[in-house]
Design a protein around this motif. Structure first.
Motif, short mmCIF file in Angstrom:
data_model
loop_
_atom_site.label_atom_id
_atom_site.label_comp_id
_atom_site.label_asym_id
_atom_site.label_seq_id
_atom_site.Cartn_x
_atom_site.Cartn_y
_atom_site.Cartn_z
N ARG A 349 -8.76 4.10 -29.75
CA ARG A 349 -7.48 3.41 -29.90
C ARG A 349 -6.85 3.12 -28.54
O ARG A 349 -6.24 2.05 -28.33
CB ARG A 349 -6.52 4.22 -30.77
N ARG A 353 -5.75 -0.58 -27.15
CA ARG A 353 -4.43 -0.94 -26.60
C ARG A 353 -4.60 -1.65 -25.26
O ARG A 353 -3.93 -2.65 -24.97
CB ARG A 353 -3.57 0.31 -26.44
N ALA A 395 -7.22 1.08 -37.51
CA ALA A 395 -6.47 1.88 -36.54
C ALA A 395 -5.25 2.48 -37.19
O ALA A 395 -4.55 1.81 -37.95
CB ALA A 395 -6.07 1.03 -35.34
N LEU A 404 -0.65 -1.17 -31.35
CA LEU A 404 -1.54 -1.34 -32.50
C LEU A 404 -0.80 -1.41 -33.83
O LEU A 404 -1.42 -1.36 -34.89
CB LEU A 404 -2.55 -0.18 -32.55
N ALA A 414 -4.16 -2.33 -39.23
CA ALA A 414 -3.42 -1.12 -38.89
C ALA A 414 -2.95 -0.45 -40.18
O ALA A 414 -2.46 -1.14 -41.09
CB ALA A 414 -2.23 -1.46 -38.00
#
Length: 529
Positions: A349, A353, A395, A404, A414
């Motif tokens: 993650r 980003r 995510a 995210l 997400a």
């Protein structure tokens, strides 16, 4: 603005008005005015129209603090394009509504031809490098089919509505020249559908393609122009700004047009909002949905996965995030994984980003993931081999401020968890875009709560987010652009449908006999001494 007088359509007998046929002289005059007798006259008409446009732009007082020497005051390629389009719009305005219907059907058939759709889809995939090449053709064909159905059901020229009880009829006339941006994510659907919608309302349309859509937009425009020529219609009714693309020229188009469709990047939407022209301005950020846990996780996952992966997420209503009640988060993630998703760990993650932050303002950046394949995304994030076979990424963000929090335009979703339905709805309202939203629930009351709290232009229930643009099953009219109204800085809340490109006049005549026919004027009260 040019004079927008009657269209020669009768208001009908429902109001007690007589049916009147236009005289032969009127018809001849309309034909003479609409068609120059030579190419020289046509050029002269264009030059004259352009000169008038420049003078009009120069005389216009700024209404939003813009400088008096703005883009509309300078002669440009945009002024030439708008001048030519306005001449074509004037000719189309004199067309009979039935002839316009036949014209739109002809253009629609040309665009929806299977070979044409395949050619346009290949052009879009090759030029932009975005979206799934195989899905492009399906996406274009589906959009055109829905748009043509909408046009069959919704008249946009002449008498469009009658109310015998009230004694009124509604007559639709053209708006004039529509200026429209063409974003990289919709290089075929927007020019193709807007051409049909614009022509149906007897308007001319000028497109301003983004740098990565010039060739594809040109192919769409030339396809439409050939159909116009075959139908005996003015080919100048659909055109595009000459290459190379230029932001000042797009700004000038927006300022000179009569109506603006500014769909695309945030900068494009902002330009549409500030141009001083009535507009539909939208920078679609994907759909955020709310799931209350009453619908099985497997059903929610299937719908969300469809929305997140369709055309690699390159859709204005792709599913970008889902907010569910906390106890259902693990079940939903597992169900999404079963649909072909890959759940990112903490380190992955962080890399995601960093990728999204690399150059989020440059839509042509090599690292821009929008519309790219999940395999490209997995490689860019250096994910393990298992992730490179996934259809999309999953995510779990750290909160509303996380980069995210929503993952629009890419094959990823997400997943947020909140304690209770009210908290989930509040988060969706915070991170969602006003143009569209989705809710997964078995309770009508909760669907209404989401509608009131999020107040999106369109809300779909127990469907993939992409259904917000209109499908055969949900009753929405086909819309190439979705907008969120005042919350999104737009003058449209919902979908851009053909009627929005027409100007309507409601005509009323009394249906009650005058009980004091000997009186003149409005009655004793207003007659004076």
């Amino acid at each position: 603005m040019k004079d927008r007088t009657g269209e020669g359509d009768d208001p009908g007998t429902a109001t007690g008005l007589d049916e009147v046929e236009p005289t032969e002289r009127d018809g001849a005059a309309a034909t003479e005015d609409a068609e120059p007798t030579s190419a020289v006259e046509a050029d002269a008409t264009t030059d004259s129209a352009d000169t008038d446009t420049v003078v009009e732009g120069a005389a216009r007082e700024p209404t939003d603090g813009r400088s008096e020497t703005g883009a509309a005051d300078l002669p440009s390629r945009a002024s030439l394009a708008v001048g030519t389009a306005r001449t074509a719009a004037d000719e189309l305005a004199a067309w009979d509504p039935d002839d316009v219907d036949a014209l739109v059907r002809s253009v629609g058939e040309r665009l929806a031809d299977r070979e044409t759709v395949s050619r346009l889809a290949r052009s879009a995939a090759n030029e932009t490098g975005r979206g799934h090449p195989g899905t492009k053709a399906e996406k274009v064909a589906t959009a055109l089919d829905a748009a043509r159905q909408t046009l069959r059901d919704a008249p946009t020229a002449g008498v469009v509505d009658r109310d015998g009880a009230a004694g009124t009829v509604t007559v639709a006339g053209p708006t004039g020249v529509v200026g429209a941006a063409v974003p990289a994510t919709h290089p075929v659907v927007i020019p193709a559908v807007l051409s049909l919608y614009g022509l149906a309302a007897r308007n001319a349309v000028v497109f301003a393609p983004s740098p990565s859509t010039v060739e594809t937009c040109d192919v769409v425009v030339e396809t439409v122009r050939r159909a116009l020529a075959n139908a005996g219609a003015p080919t100048g009714a659909v055109s595009m700004l000459p290459a190379p693309p230029s932001k000042p020229e797009t700004d000038a188009l927006f300022e000179r047009a009569d109506f603006v469709v500014a769909a695309g990047s945030e900068a494009t939407a902002t330009a549409g909002q500030r141009c001083g022209t009535p507009n539909v301005a939208t920078s679609a950020d994907g759909v955020v949905s709310v799931a209350d846990g009453s619908v099985p996780a497997e059903a929610v996952a299937t719908r969300v996965a469809v929305g997140a992966t369709y055309d690699f997420g390159a859709h204005p209503a792709s599913d970008a995030a889902v907010v569910t009640v906390s106890p259902a988060v693990d079940q939903l993630c597992a169900a999404l994984e079963a649909e072909g998703g890959y759940v990112l760990d903490a380190a992955e993650r962080d890399r995601f980003r960093a990728l999204l932050d690399e150059d989020e303002t440059d839509e042509n950046a090599e690292a821009d993931p929008r519309g790219n394949s999940p395999r490209w995304l997995a490689a860019a994030l250096d994910l393990p081999s298992a992730a490179r076979e996934a259809a999309f990424l999953i995510a779990e963000p750290d909160g509303a401020d996380d980069r995210l929090a929503t993952l629009s335009g890419i094959p990823a979703i997400a997943v947020h968890g909140r304690s209770g339905f009210d908290a989930a709805t509040a988060l969706a309202a915070e991170i969602g875009s006003p143009h569209a939203a989705a809710v997964h629930t078995t309770q009508q009351r909760r669907a209404r709560q989401v509608a009131e709290r999020l107040a999106p232009g369109r809300l779909v229930v127990n469907q993939a987010g992409i259904a917000a643009t209109g499908t055969r099953s949900n009753g929405f009219e086909a819309a190439p652009v979705l907008s969120g109204g005042t919350a999104g800085g737009s003058q449209l809340c919902g979908g851009l449908t053909p009627d929005r490109l027409a100007q309507t006049t409601t005509v009323a005549a009394t249906t009650v006999a005058d009980e004091a026919s000997h009186r003149n004027g409005a009655g004793d009260t207003l007659r004076g001494p």
